[in-house]
Design a protein around this motif. Sequence first.
Motif, mmCIF file in Angstrom:
data_model
loop_
_atom_site.group_PDB
_atom_site.id
_atom_site.type_symbol
_atom_site.label_atom_id
_atom_site.label_comp_id
_atom_site.label_asym_id
_atom_site.label_seq_id
_atom_site.Cartn_x
_atom_site.Cartn_y
_atom_site.Cartn_z
ATOM 1 N N ILE A 43 0.833 -1.208 0.000
ATOM 2 C CA ILE A 43 0.000 0.000 0.000
ATOM 3 C C ILE A 43 0.864 1.253 0.000
ATOM 4 O O ILE A 43 0.579 2.216 -0.716
ATOM 5 C CB ILE A 43 -0.980 -0.010 1.181
ATOM 6 C CG1 ILE A 43 -2.058 -1.076 0.952
ATOM 7 C CG2 ILE A 43 -1.617 1.373 1.372
ATOM 8 C CD1 ILE A 43 -3.078 -1.202 2.074
ATOM 9 N N HIS A 44 1.942 1.253 0.772
ATOM 10 C CA HIS A 44 2.805 2.428 0.837
ATOM 11 C C HIS A 44 3.443 2.722 -0.527
ATOM 12 O O HIS A 44 3.541 3.886 -0.927
ATOM 13 C CB HIS A 44 3.881 2.247 1.900
ATOM 14 C CG HIS A 44 3.319 2.101 3.279
ATOM 15 N ND1 HIS A 44 4.102 1.776 4.367
ATOM 16 C CD2 HIS A 44 2.053 2.222 3.752
ATOM 17 C CE1 HIS A 44 3.337 1.713 5.450
ATOM 18 N NE2 HIS A 44 2.092 1.967 5.091
ATOM 19 N N ALA A 45 3.865 1.690 -1.236
ATOM 20 C CA ALA A 45 4.445 1.891 -2.565
ATOM 21 C C ALA A 45 3.397 2.440 -3.538
ATOM 22 O O ALA A 45 3.694 3.325 -4.345
ATOM 23 C CB ALA A 45 5.033 0.584 -3.091
ATOM 24 N N ILE A 46 2.175 1.932 -3.453
ATOM 25 C CA ILE A 46 1.098 2.430 -4.326
ATOM 26 C C ILE A 46 0.796 3.891 -4.003
ATOM 27 O O ILE A 46 0.652 4.720 -4.913
ATOM 28 C CB ILE A 46 -0.159 1.547 -4.210
ATOM 29 C CG1 ILE A 46 0.111 0.164 -4.807
ATOM 30 C CG2 ILE A 46 -1.358 2.214 -4.885
ATOM 31 C CD1 ILE A 46 -0.985 -0.870 -4.538
ATOM 32 N N CYS A 47 0.717 4.238 -2.718
ATOM 33 C CA CYS A 47 0.476 5.634 -2.329
ATOM 34 C C CYS A 47 1.567 6.544 -2.888
ATOM 35 O O CYS A 47 1.273 7.610 -3.453
ATOM 36 C CB CYS A 47 0.420 5.777 -0.810
ATOM 37 S SG CYS A 47 -1.067 5.128 -0.026
ATOM 38 N N ASP A 48 2.830 6.146 -2.733
ATOM 39 C CA ASP A 48 3.931 6.960 -3.245
ATOM 40 C C ASP A 48 3.846 7.126 -4.761
ATOM 41 O O ASP A 48 4.104 8.215 -5.284
ATOM 42 C CB ASP A 48 5.272 6.348 -2.867
ATOM 43 C CG ASP A 48 5.912 7.036 -1.670
ATOM 44 O OD1 ASP A 48 5.388 8.067 -1.207
ATOM 45 O OD2 ASP A 48 6.945 6.541 -1.204
ATOM 46 N N ALA A 49 3.494 6.069 -5.453
ATOM 47 C CA ALA A 49 3.383 6.147 -6.912
ATOM 48 C C ALA A 49 2.264 7.097 -7.327
ATOM 49 O O ALA A 49 2.435 7.913 -8.239
ATOM 50 C CB ALA A 49 3.155 4.752 -7.493
ATOM 51 N N LEU A 50 1.115 6.994 -6.658
ATOM 52 C CA LEU A 50 -0.011 7.880 -6.979
ATOM 53 C C LEU A 50 0.334 9.337 -6.693
ATOM 54 O O LEU A 50 0.081 10.224 -7.523
ATOM 55 C CB LEU A 50 -1.252 7.473 -6.184
ATOM 56 C CG LEU A 50 -1.898 6.151 -6.585
ATOM 57 C CD1 LEU A 50 -2.931 5.717 -5.542
ATOM 58 C CD2 LEU A 50 -2.534 6.255 -7.961
ATOM 59 N N LEU A 51 0.916 9.584 -5.532
ATOM 60 C CA LEU A 51 1.280 10.957 -5.178
ATOM 61 C C LEU A 51 2.342 11.507 -6.119
ATOM 62 O O LEU A 51 2.279 12.668 -6.540
ATOM 63 C CB LEU A 51 1.762 11.007 -3.725
ATOM 64 C CG LEU A 51 0.675 10.755 -2.681
ATOM 65 C CD1 LEU A 51 1.297 10.478 -1.309
ATOM 66 C CD2 LEU A 51 -0.309 11.915 -2.613
ATOM 67 N N GLY A 52 3.308 10.682 -6.469
ATOM 68 C CA GLY A 52 4.348 11.123 -7.394
ATOM 69 C C GLY A 52 3.796 11.454 -8.765
ATOM 70 O O GLY A 52 4.171 12.458 -9.374
ATOM 71 N N ALA A 53 2.893 10.627 -9.249
ATOM 72 C CA ALA A 53 2.297 10.872 -10.566
ATOM 73 C C ALA A 53 1.541 12.198 -10.591
ATOM 74 O O ALA A 53 1.539 12.900 -11.603
ATOM 75 C CB ALA A 53 1.368 9.725 -10.947
ATOM 76 N N ALA A 54 0.927 12.550 -9.466
ATOM 77 C CA ALA A 54 0.169 13.801 -9.379
ATOM 78 C C ALA A 54 1.046 14.982 -8.951
ATOM 79 O O ALA A 54 0.549 16.083 -8.764
ATOM 80 C CB ALA A 54 -0.991 13.633 -8.397
ATOM 81 N N ASN A 55 2.350 14.734 -8.814
ATOM 82 C CA ASN A 55 3.308 15.747 -8.373
ATOM 83 C C ASN A 55 2.908 16.338 -7.015
ATOM 84 O O ASN A 55 2.854 17.544 -6.826
ATOM 85 C CB ASN A 55 3.483 16.852 -9.420
ATOM 86 C CG ASN A 55 4.709 17.700 -9.145
ATOM 87 O OD1 ASN A 55 5.605 17.298 -8.408
ATOM 88 N ND2 ASN A 55 4.749 18.883 -9.742
ATOM 89 N N MET A 56 2.617 15.412 -6.073
ATOM 90 C CA MET A 56 2.157 15.814 -4.747
ATOM 91 C C MET A 56 3.084 15.298 -3.647
ATOM 92 O O MET A 56 2.636 14.955 -2.563
ATOM 93 C CB MET A 56 0.726 15.312 -4.525
ATOM 94 C CG MET A 56 -0.284 15.928 -5.470
ATOM 95 S SD MET A 56 -1.954 15.334 -5.179
ATOM 96 C CE MET A 56 -2.323 16.154 -3.626
ATOM 97 N N ARG A 57 4.363 15.210 -3.956
ATOM 98 C CA ARG A 57 5.385 14.767 -3.001
ATOM 99 C C ARG A 57 5.236 13.282 -2.689
ATOM 100 O O ARG A 57 5.050 12.493 -3.598
ATOM 101 C CB ARG A 57 5.389 15.657 -1.781
ATOM 102 C CG ARG A 57 5.665 17.119 -2.203
ATOM 103 C CD ARG A 57 5.970 18.048 -1.126
ATOM 104 N NE ARG A 57 7.218 17.699 -0.438
ATOM 105 C CZ ARG A 57 7.802 18.501 0.410
ATOM 106 N NH1 ARG A 57 7.282 19.683 0.666
ATOM 107 N NH2 ARG A 57 8.902 18.136 1.016
ATOM 108 N N ASP A 58 5.323 12.882 -1.409
ATOM 109 C CA ASP A 58 5.337 11.452 -1.096
ATOM 110 C C ASP A 58 4.496 11.156 0.143
ATOM 111 O O ASP A 58 3.964 12.058 0.788
ATOM 112 C CB ASP A 58 6.765 10.931 -0.932
ATOM 113 C CG ASP A 58 7.531 11.651 0.171
ATOM 114 O OD1 ASP A 58 6.936 11.995 1.209
ATOM 115 O OD2 ASP A 58 8.744 11.864 -0.004
ATOM 116 N N ILE A 59 4.403 9.872 0.464
ATOM 117 C CA ILE A 59 3.565 9.423 1.578
ATOM 118 C C ILE A 59 4.025 10.020 2.908
ATOM 119 O O ILE A 59 3.201 10.387 3.759
ATOM 120 C CB ILE A 59 3.500 7.876 1.616
ATOM 121 C CG1 ILE A 59 2.439 7.394 2.604
ATOM 122 C CG2 ILE A 59 4.857 7.272 1.888
ATOM 123 C CD1 ILE A 59 2.205 5.893 2.561
#
Length: 158
Positions: A43-59
């Motif tokens: 889940i943490h890796a998925i959150c980081d990927a989603l946030l990164g794609a949206a240019n919203m930093r990291d988890i």
Amino acid sequence: MKIRVGFGYDVHQLAEGEEFWLGGIKLTHRKGCIAHSDGDVLIHAICDALLGAANMRDIGYHFPDTSNDFKNIDSKILLKETVGLIAEKGFTIGNIDATIALQEPKIKPIIPEMQKVLSDVMGIELEDLAIKATTTEKLGFVGTEDGIAAYATVLIQK
């Protein structure tokens, strides 16, 4: 339509006597993850990927491990909030491809259950979430069962 790609990676140390959460499911195993939250690396890796794609930093920026608000939190809550954060910027999930690197236990039989749990949390179709598992052939911290790692690549669209 605007599409963006993100990549996420997470790792946790494994230790005896800790709970072991993976893909939103509690596993029975002699070791579990040492973590501030429940330690669900997938889940943490998925959150980081989603946030990164949206240019919203990291988890860690959105859910810092220095905050008691997130102590022992169910990572499915973090995932749902992450989907909400990217939705606020107008993004929806196209698809997710994730890999878990773990020597033991063997998790291939429970991957369909993980896909169901996580697709429900994110509000996406089951076919839009691929989860794979691999070992490291007994090499490195994963191979010695000192840790677990997860990688995720996502496509989001606006």
